[in-house]
Design a protein around this motif. Structure first.
Motif: not given
Length: 103
Positions: A27, A63, A66-67, A69-72, A74, A76, A79
């Motif tokens: 990452g 990509t 998505q990374q 979002q996976e880190m918390g 949310y 969008r 982000n």
């Protein structure tokens, strides 16, 4: 000529190494995304051959979104703003998002 690499070969190797780093799950690509974006905007049409300005940020940074979002992270829209401001650099986007908490 074997010892000398031309710019496209160097950029290709950086791109391959960056993708391998992402695939291996570390990452952390050490800012290679930023470097790739900088060289891609020099008028050579980028490494992929597409005009990145015509690609919506949701697709261009899928990509990275998505990374995040996976880190918390949310939100969008927030982000996407962070990724646009950092040319897709996830680490810099995280710092930017963390800096905007509570503002």
């Amino acid at each position: 000529m074997r010892g000398k690499l031309v710019l496209p070969q160097i950029l290709y190797r950086i791109q391959v190494n960056s993708r391998m780093t992402i695939l291996m799950g570390t990452g952390n690509n050490g800012g290679l995304d930023l470097l790739m974006n900088m060289f891609g905007s020099l008028g050579a049409g980028g490494l992929s051959g597409t005009n990145q300005s015509n690609v919506p940020p949701e697709e261009r940074y899928a990509t990275q979104l998505q990374q995040l979002q996976e880190m918390g992270f949310y939100d969008r829209a927030e982000n996407i703003r962070a990724l646009l401001a950092t040319n897709g650099n996830v680490n810099a986007a995280v710092e930017r998002l963390l800096g905007s908490i509570g503002q």
